[in-house]
Design an enzyme around this catalytic site. Sequence first.
Site, PDB file in Angstrom:
ATOM      1  N   ASN A  15       0.790  -0.943   0.026  1.00 13.08           N
ATOM      2  CA  ASN A  15       0.341  -0.100   0.081  1.00 13.08           C
ATOM      3  C   ASN A  15       0.933   1.382   0.205  1.00 13.08           C
ATOM      4  OD1 ASN A  15      -2.507   1.346   1.989  1.00 13.08           O
ATOM      5  ND2 ASN A  15      -2.582   1.851   0.019  1.00 13.08           N
ATOM      6  N   ASP A 129       4.798  -5.550  -9.650  1.00 14.99           N
ATOM      7  CA  ASP A 129       5.600  -5.251  -8.848  1.00 14.99           C
ATOM      8  C   ASP A 129       7.156  -4.252  -8.979  1.00 14.99           C
ATOM      9  OD1 ASP A 129       6.604  -3.959  -6.005  1.00 14.99           O
ATOM     10  OD2 ASP A 129       6.668  -6.211  -5.341  1.00 14.99           O
TER      11      ASP A 129
HETATM   12  P1  4NP Z   1       3.125  -1.684  -3.283  1.00 13.05           P
HETATM   13  O1  4NP Z   1       4.828  -2.326  -3.550  1.00 13.05           O
HETATM   14  O2  4NP Z   1       2.845  -3.380  -2.728  1.00 13.05           O
HETATM   15  O3  4NP Z   1       2.772  -1.499  -4.931  1.00 13.05           O
HETATM   16  O4  4NP Z   1       3.010  -1.369  -2.339  1.00 13.05           O
HETATM   17  C1  4NP Z   1       5.967  -2.562  -2.339  1.00 13.05           C
HETATM   18  C2  4NP Z   1       5.576  -2.280  -1.545  1.00 13.05           C
HETATM   19  C3  4NP Z   1       6.441  -2.451  -0.613  1.00 13.05           C
HETATM   20  C4  4NP Z   1       7.167  -4.011  -0.223  1.00 13.05           C
HETATM   21  C5  4NP Z   1       7.263  -4.688  -2.048  1.00 13.05           C
HETATM   22  C6  4NP Z   1       6.246  -4.407  -2.324  1.00 13.05           C
HETATM   23  N1  4NP Z   1       8.242  -3.642   0.556  1.00 13.05           N
HETATM   24  O5  4NP Z   1       8.664  -5.291   0.146  1.00 13.05           O
HETATM   25  O6  4NP Z   1       8.725  -3.682   1.299  1.00 13.05           O
END
Ligand code: 4NP
Length: 166
Positions: A15, A129
């Site tokens: 998020n 991602d």
């Molecule tokens: P999101 O991206 O799911 O699009 O917000 C990510 C944000 C943080 C992480 C992985 C994906 N993380 O591993 O901290």
Amino acid sequence: MKEEKVRLLFVCLGNICRSPSAEAVMKRLVKDAGLGDRIEIDSAGIAGYHEGDRADSRMRAHAARRGYVLDSISRPVCTEDFFDFDLIIGMDHRNIDDLKRKAPDLESVEKIHQMTEYSRNKLYDHVPDPYYSGAEGFELVLDLLEDACAGLLEFMNLSLSSNPDN
Ligand code: 4NP
């Protein structure tokens, strides 16, 4: 006739990148379509490790270049979300699996959809991602979201105008 609101929740892993961007893109489309009082939009994450954080600074910078202000604060999905929202839209297959595992009942499972279901340009079956990517990953997220959110709005316009209760 009472005009019910349709409530949308965008969900990704943290998020802080994809779902806050989806929230901002969809809010702008909905506002431009004059549907701001009919559609409520929020976002959340599968994981809580960024709870309380602003969106990722790289994501905010790329979004700002397209005129979007990412002002949401990260929070994890909770059980009430499955009752409070009408459509719960995940960004990738893992989000969908995790959401299904968290769903409290079958009715909730039926609310779960994947963002790319609404894409008009069907080149991707998920929103990748961008966290460990370079600039191109963040731009791709925005390209995919702008396309899929436009498709989602088209889909919602149809259901808003065809449902006599709305
Ligand atoms: P999101 O991206 O799911 O699009 O917000 C990510 C944000 C943080 C992480 C992985 C994906 N993380 O591993 O901290």
